[in-house]
Design an enzyme around this catalytic site. Structure first.
Site, PDB file in Angstrom:
ATOM      1  N   GLY A   1     -16.390 -14.406 -11.912  1.00  0.00           N
ATOM      2  CA  GLY A   1     -16.209 -13.119 -11.239  1.00  0.00           C
ATOM      3  C   GLY A   1     -17.239 -12.098 -11.706  1.00  0.00           C
ATOM      4  O   GLY A   1     -17.810 -11.360 -10.891  1.00  0.00           O
TER       5      GLY A   1
ATOM      6  N   ASP B   1      -9.206  -7.582 -14.122  1.00  0.00           N
ATOM      7  CA  ASP B   1      -8.762  -8.735 -14.912  1.00  0.00           C
ATOM      8  C   ASP B   1      -7.499  -8.308 -15.657  1.00  0.00           C
ATOM      9  O   ASP B   1      -7.275  -7.110 -15.867  1.00  0.00           O
ATOM     10  CB  ASP B   1      -9.852  -9.155 -15.905  1.00  0.00           C
ATOM     11  CG  ASP B   1      -9.684 -10.601 -16.362  1.00  0.00           C
ATOM     12  OD1 ASP B   1     -10.506 -11.441 -15.957  1.00  0.00           O
ATOM     13  OD2 ASP B   1      -8.739 -10.883 -17.124  1.00  0.00           O
TER      14      ASP B   1
ATOM     15  N   ARG C   1     -11.485 -25.485 -14.948  1.00  0.00           N
ATOM     16  CA  ARG C   1     -11.312 -26.842 -15.488  1.00  0.00           C
ATOM     17  C   ARG C   1     -11.889 -27.004 -16.883  1.00  0.00           C
ATOM     18  O   ARG C   1     -12.848 -26.353 -17.250  1.00  0.00           O
ATOM     19  CB  ARG C   1     -12.061 -27.844 -14.595  1.00  0.00           C
ATOM     20  CG  ARG C   1     -11.377 -28.102 -13.315  1.00  0.00           C
ATOM     21  CD  ARG C   1     -11.970 -29.301 -12.641  1.00  0.00           C
ATOM     22  NE  ARG C   1     -13.260 -29.048 -12.021  1.00  0.00           N
ATOM     23  CZ  ARG C   1     -14.017 -29.992 -11.496  1.00  0.00           C
ATOM     24  NH1 ARG C   1     -13.642 -31.251 -11.562  1.00  0.00           N
ATOM     25  NH2 ARG C   1     -15.154 -29.691 -10.919  1.00  0.00           N
TER      26      ARG C   1
ATOM     27  N   ARG D   1      -9.832 -30.600 -10.297  1.00  0.00           N
ATOM     28  CA  ARG D   1      -9.496 -29.271  -9.765  1.00  0.00           C
ATOM     29  C   ARG D   1      -8.004 -29.205  -9.457  1.00  0.00           C
ATOM     30  O   ARG D   1      -7.371 -28.174  -9.598  1.00  0.00           O
ATOM     31  CB  ARG D   1     -10.307 -28.995  -8.501  1.00  0.00           C
ATOM     32  CG  ARG D   1     -11.800 -28.852  -8.756  1.00  0.00           C
ATOM     33  CD  ARG D   1     -12.543 -28.556  -7.465  1.00  0.00           C
ATOM     34  NE  ARG D   1     -13.972 -28.381  -7.695  1.00  0.00           N
ATOM     35  CZ  ARG D   1     -14.850 -29.355  -7.618  1.00  0.00           C
ATOM     36  NH1 ARG D   1     -14.477 -30.582  -7.335  1.00  0.00           N
ATOM     37  NH2 ARG D   1     -16.136 -29.126  -7.831  1.00  0.00           N
TER      38      ARG D   1
ATOM     39  N   ASN E   1      -2.454 -21.924 -11.078  1.00  0.00           N
ATOM     40  CA  ASN E   1      -3.232 -20.997 -10.255  1.00  0.00           C
ATOM     41  C   ASN E   1      -2.468 -20.537  -9.005  1.00  0.00           C
ATOM     42  O   ASN E   1      -2.755 -19.464  -8.467  1.00  0.00           O
ATOM     43  CB  ASN E   1      -4.587 -21.603  -9.901  1.00  0.00           C
ATOM     44  CG  ASN E   1      -5.534 -21.541 -11.103  1.00  0.00           C
ATOM     45  OD1 ASN E   1      -5.242 -20.864 -12.088  1.00  0.00           O
ATOM     46  ND2 ASN E   1      -6.645 -22.241 -11.039  1.00  0.00           N
TER      47      ASN E   1
ATOM     48  N   VAL F   1     -12.107 -18.083  -4.387  1.00  0.00           N
ATOM     49  CA  VAL F   1     -12.979 -18.949  -5.186  1.00  0.00           C
ATOM     50  C   VAL F   1     -12.153 -19.873  -6.092  1.00  0.00           C
ATOM     51  O   VAL F   1     -12.524 -21.003  -6.368  1.00  0.00           O
ATOM     52  CB  VAL F   1     -13.953 -18.106  -6.054  1.00  0.00           C
ATOM     53  CG1 VAL F   1     -14.794 -18.988  -6.961  1.00  0.00           C
ATOM     54  CG2 VAL F   1     -14.860 -17.252  -5.179  1.00  0.00           C
TER      55      VAL F   1
ATOM     56  N   ASP G   1     -21.463 -26.447  -2.631  1.00  0.00           N
ATOM     57  CA  ASP G   1     -21.670 -27.897  -2.525  1.00  0.00           C
ATOM     58  C   ASP G   1     -22.992 -28.215  -1.827  1.00  0.00           C
ATOM     59  O   ASP G   1     -23.730 -29.112  -2.246  1.00  0.00           O
ATOM     60  CB  ASP G   1     -20.488 -28.546  -1.782  1.00  0.00           C
ATOM     61  CG  ASP G   1     -19.179 -28.423  -2.569  1.00  0.00           C
ATOM     62  OD1 ASP G   1     -19.234 -28.390  -3.810  1.00  0.00           O
ATOM     63  OD2 ASP G   1     -18.105 -28.368  -1.942  1.00  0.00           O
TER      64      ASP G   1
ATOM     65  N   ARG H   1     -25.884 -27.549  -4.153  1.00  0.00           N
ATOM     66  CA  ARG H   1     -26.083 -28.641  -5.122  1.00  0.00           C
ATOM     67  C   ARG H   1     -26.801 -29.810  -4.451  1.00  0.00           C
ATOM     68  O   ARG H   1     -27.763 -30.355  -5.004  1.00  0.00           O
ATOM     69  CB  ARG H   1     -24.715 -29.092  -5.670  1.00  0.00           C
ATOM     70  CG  ARG H   1     -24.148 -28.081  -6.642  1.00  0.00           C
ATOM     71  CD  ARG H   1     -22.788 -28.480  -7.192  1.00  0.00           C
ATOM     72  NE  ARG H   1     -22.428 -27.556  -8.267  1.00  0.00           N
ATOM     73  CZ  ARG H   1     -21.188 -27.210  -8.580  1.00  0.00           C
ATOM     74  NH1 ARG H   1     -20.166 -27.726  -7.919  1.00  0.00           N
ATOM     75  NH2 ARG H   1     -20.959 -26.371  -9.559  1.00  0.00           N
TER      76      ARG H   1
ATOM     77  N   HIS I   1     -12.807 -29.140  -1.014  1.00  0.00           N
ATOM     78  CA  HIS I   1     -13.694 -28.949  -2.167  1.00  0.00           C
ATOM     79  C   HIS I   1     -13.158 -29.817  -3.297  1.00  0.00           C
ATOM     80  O   HIS I   1     -12.440 -29.375  -4.156  1.00  0.00           O
ATOM     81  CB  HIS I   1     -13.674 -27.477  -2.570  1.00  0.00           C
ATOM     82  CG  HIS I   1     -14.593 -27.164  -3.717  1.00  0.00           C
ATOM     83  ND1 HIS I   1     -15.898 -27.540  -3.752  1.00  0.00           N
ATOM     84  CD2 HIS I   1     -14.373 -26.476  -4.866  1.00  0.00           C
ATOM     85  CE1 HIS I   1     -16.445 -27.109  -4.876  1.00  0.00           C
ATOM     86  NE2 HIS I   1     -15.535 -26.461  -5.572  1.00  0.00           N
TER      87      HIS I   1
HETATM   88  N1  LIG Z   1     -14.767 -22.696  -5.408  1.00  0.00           N
HETATM   89  C1  LIG Z   1     -15.696 -23.068  -6.260  1.00  0.00           C
HETATM   90  O1  LIG Z   1     -16.665 -23.699  -5.895  1.00  0.00           O
HETATM   91  C2  LIG Z   1     -15.569 -22.659  -7.705  1.00  0.00           C
HETATM   92  C3  LIG Z   1     -16.687 -22.631  -8.544  1.00  0.00           C
HETATM   93  C4  LIG Z   1     -16.529 -22.199  -9.862  1.00  0.00           C
HETATM   94  C5  LIG Z   1     -15.274 -21.812 -10.341  1.00  0.00           C
HETATM   95  N2  LIG Z   1     -14.213 -21.916  -9.498  1.00  0.00           N
HETATM   96  C6  LIG Z   1     -12.873 -21.534  -9.928  1.00  0.00           C
HETATM   97  O2  LIG Z   1     -12.824 -20.139 -10.140  1.00  0.00           O
HETATM   98  C7  LIG Z   1     -11.802 -19.840 -11.081  1.00  0.00           C
HETATM   99  C8  LIG Z   1     -12.371 -18.937 -12.176  1.00  0.00           C
HETATM  100  O3  LIG Z   1     -13.337 -19.656 -12.929  1.00  0.00           O
HETATM  101  P1  LIG Z   1     -14.045 -18.964 -14.179  1.00  0.00           P
HETATM  102  O4  LIG Z   1     -15.010 -19.947 -14.684  1.00  0.00           O
HETATM  103  O5  LIG Z   1     -14.498 -17.612 -13.826  1.00  0.00           O
HETATM  104  O6  LIG Z   1     -12.801 -18.866 -15.174  1.00  0.00           O
HETATM  105  P2  LIG Z   1     -12.636 -17.843 -16.411  1.00  0.00           P
HETATM  106  O7  LIG Z   1     -11.527 -18.402 -17.252  1.00  0.00           O
HETATM  107  O8  LIG Z   1     -13.946 -17.549 -17.039  1.00  0.00           O
HETATM  108  O9  LIG Z   1     -12.143 -16.494 -15.707  1.00  0.00           O
HETATM  109  C9  LIG Z   1     -10.917 -16.396 -15.085  1.00  0.00           C
HETATM  110  C10 LIG Z   1     -10.400 -14.999 -15.312  1.00  0.00           C
HETATM  111  O10 LIG Z   1      -9.189 -14.833 -14.571  1.00  0.00           O
HETATM  112  C11 LIG Z   1      -8.402 -13.915 -15.302  1.00  0.00           C
HETATM  113  N3  LIG Z   1      -7.017 -13.962 -14.838  1.00  0.00           N
HETATM  114  C12 LIG Z   1      -6.076 -14.904 -15.084  1.00  0.00           C
HETATM  115  N4  LIG Z   1      -4.932 -14.567 -14.454  1.00  0.00           N
HETATM  116  C13 LIG Z   1      -5.143 -13.399 -13.813  1.00  0.00           C
HETATM  117  C14 LIG Z   1      -4.353 -12.553 -12.994  1.00  0.00           C
HETATM  118  N5  LIG Z   1      -3.080 -12.854 -12.714  1.00  0.00           N
HETATM  119  N6  LIG Z   1      -4.912 -11.446 -12.492  1.00  0.00           N
HETATM  120  C15 LIG Z   1      -6.206 -11.121 -12.767  1.00  0.00           C
HETATM  121  N7  LIG Z   1      -7.002 -11.877 -13.526  1.00  0.00           N
HETATM  122  C16 LIG Z   1      -6.496 -13.018 -14.043  1.00  0.00           C
HETATM  123  C17 LIG Z   1      -8.569 -14.380 -16.762  1.00  0.00           C
HETATM  124  O11 LIG Z   1      -8.210 -13.397 -17.666  1.00  0.00           O
HETATM  125  C18 LIG Z   1     -10.066 -14.709 -16.792  1.00  0.00           C
HETATM  126  O12 LIG Z   1     -10.838 -13.626 -17.253  1.00  0.00           O
HETATM  127  C19 LIG Z   1     -11.297 -21.210 -11.602  1.00  0.00           C
HETATM  128  O13 LIG Z   1     -10.118 -21.572 -10.906  1.00  0.00           O
HETATM  129  C20 LIG Z   1     -12.426 -22.144 -11.255  1.00  0.00           C
HETATM  130  O14 LIG Z   1     -11.993 -23.476 -11.110  1.00  0.00           O
HETATM  131  C21 LIG Z   1     -14.345 -22.310  -8.211  1.00  0.00           C
END
Ligand SMILES: NC(=O)c1ccc[n+]([C@@H]2O[C@H](COP(=O)([O-])OP(=O)(O)OC[C@H]3O[C@@H](n4cnc5c(N)ncnc54)[C@H](O)[C@@H]3O)[C@@H](O)[C@H]2O)c1
Length: 298
Positions: free
Chosen positions: A2, A21, A70, A76, A83, A106, A136, A139, A163
Site C-alpha cells: 500500500g 492502517d 503470504r 494465496r 483476510n 489488491v 501477471d 511478469r 489470480h
Molecule cells: N493482487 C496481487 O497481485 C497482490 C500482489 C501483492 C500483494 N498482494 C496482497 O496484498 C496484501 C497486502 O500485502 P503487503 O505485502 O502489503 O502486506 P503487509 O503485511 O506489508 O501490509 C498489510 C497491512 O495491512 C494492515 N492491516 C491489517 N488489517 C487491517 C485492517 N483491518 N485495516 C487496515 N489495515 C490493516 C497491516 O497492519 C499491514 O500494515 C496481501 O494480502 C497480499 O497477498 C496482492
C-alpha cells in the site's frame, strides 16, 4: 504494498493520497516521509496518514491492500478467512465515508476478496475491480523480453482467469510488436516462461521469506488508478464481476476490461479455443471453491 502504491501515485501527481492502517503511527510516519520527498522529486500531491477513515471521506478511488500477505510455503488461498474478516471491515468503513468511490482490490486471495468487497459494499459491478492481471502480464512480459533480449515495451501479453496457480496466460494472443510468440521461441521455452509466470509471486516470496512482492504490484495498481482518474480508458486485464461473460455467473475472474472514469466501462469477451476454455473453466472452479468456503462463514 500500500505504501509503495501511495508513493507511486504521489510521484505521478494523480491526486492527494491518504494512507490508512490499523497500526498506530505507521501511516502517519510513512505519509510524512513521502510528503517530504515532494520538494526533491517535484510533486505537489498531499500525502497523509491516519488510523481511521475520516480523512479519506469523499475519495474517488480506494485501493484496498489491507490484510495478511503470504509467507514461504503458503498459497494465496491460505489467507482466505483471515483476510475475509479484514476486507469486510475495511469495505464497511470505506462505504460509510466514500459511498461513490471506485474500489481497487489488491488483497489476496484476490478474486475472492473482490467478491467480498462487492457483496459488502453493494456497489454496482463497474465500481469494484481487482488487480492481478496487470501484474501477471507484467511478469510474463518481463520474462519474454529477457528471453528474447528485446524491450519490455514491445511485448504484449494476455492473461485470463483467477489470480492463482491456475491463471491462464493466453500465449496465442501474446506477441512482440505483433509477431506471435510461437514464431519467436520454441514450445518448451514458452512453456517454461508460462510456468514461471504462474509461480511469479511464489518466486519472490521464497526470496523475501517474510512477505510478498511490493514494487510491481504497486505499479500495477497505480496504473489502474491512473486510468480511472485520468479517464484514459486503458484496456487492462483485471478481475471483474462476470454476469454471463465467458459463461461465468456471479464470480470475479480476470478478463480484459476498459478502465475509465466510470470504473469498468466495458468487459471484452475474447473468443477462446477449446484448450483455453478448459483452462479458464479450471481456474474459475478454483475461485468458486473459495467463495463456497466464505459463504459458510457469512
Ligand atoms: N493482487 C496481487 O497481485 C497482490 C500482489 C501483492 C500483494 N498482494 C496482497 O496484498 C496484501 C497486502 O500485502 P503487503 O505485502 O502489503 O502486506 P503487509 O503485511 O506489508 O501490509 C498489510 C497491512 O495491512 C494492515 N492491516 C491489517 N488489517 C487491517 C485492517 N483491518 N485495516 C487496515 N489495515 C490493516 C497491516 O497492519 C499491514 O500494515 C496481501 O494480502 C497480499 O497477498 C496482492
Amino acid at each position: 504494498m500500500g505504501a509503495s502504491c501511495a508513493l507511486n501515485l504521489a510521484m505521478k501527481e494523480i491526486g492527494d493520497v491518504v494512507l490508512v492502517d490499523i497500526v498506530e503511527g505507521v501511516p502517519q510516519g510513512k505519509g510524512l516521509d513521502m510528503l517530504q520527498s515532494g520538494p526533491i522529486e517535484g510533486y505537489d500531491s498531499r500525502v497523509t496518514g491516519a488510523n481511521d477513515y475520516g480523512p479519506t471521506a469523499g475519495s474517488d478511488v480506494v485501493v484496498i491492500t489491507a490484510g495478511l500477505a503470504r509467507k514461504p510455503g503458503m498459497s494465496r488461498d491460505d489467507l482466505l478467512l483471515a483476510n475475509y474478516a479484514v476486507i469486510k471491515n475495511v469495505t464497511e468503513e470505506v462505504v460509510k465515508h466514500s459511498p461513490n468511490a471506485i474500489l481497487v482490490l489488491v488483497t489476496n486471495p484476490l478474486d475472492a476478496m473482490c467478491w467480498v468487497a462487492h457483496h459488502v459494499s453493494k456497489f454496482p459491478r463497474n465500481r469494484v475491480v481487482g488487480m492481478a492481471g496487470v501484474l501477471d502480464t507484467a511478469r510474463f512480459r518481463t520474462f519474454i523480453a529477457a528471453e528474447l533480449n528485446v524491450s519490455v515495451e514491445n511485448v504484449t501479453a494476455v492473461v485470463l482467469g483467477g489470480h492463482g496457480d491456475t491463471m491462464v496466460p493466453v500465449v496465442r494472443l501474446s506477441s512482440v510488436s505483433g509477431i506471435p510468440l510461437s514464431e519467436l521461441m520454441d514450445k518448451a521455452t514458452l512453456d517454461k516462461l508460462v510456468d514461471r509466470t504462474r509461480n511469479g509471486g511464489a518466486e519472490i516470496v521464497k526470496y523475501l521469506k517474510t512477505g510478498s512482492a511490493y514494487y510491481a504490484p504497486a505499479a500495477a495498481a497505480a496504473e489502474m488508478v491512473e486510468s480511472i482518474l485520468k479517464d484514459k480508458k486503458k484496456v487492462l486485464p483485471c478481475a471483474a464481476y462476470l454476469e454471463g461473460e465467458y459463461g461465468v455467473h456471479g464470480l470475479f475472474v480476470g478478463v480484459p476490461v476498459k478502465l475509465g472514469a466510470g470504473g469498468i466501462e466495458k468487459i471484452y469477451e475474447i473468443k477462446l479455443n477449446d484448450e483455453e476454455k478448459a483452462m479458464l473453466t479450471k481456474s474459475t472452479a478454483a475461485v468458486q471453491e473459495l467463495i463456497d468456503v466464505i459463504k459458510t462463514k457469512m
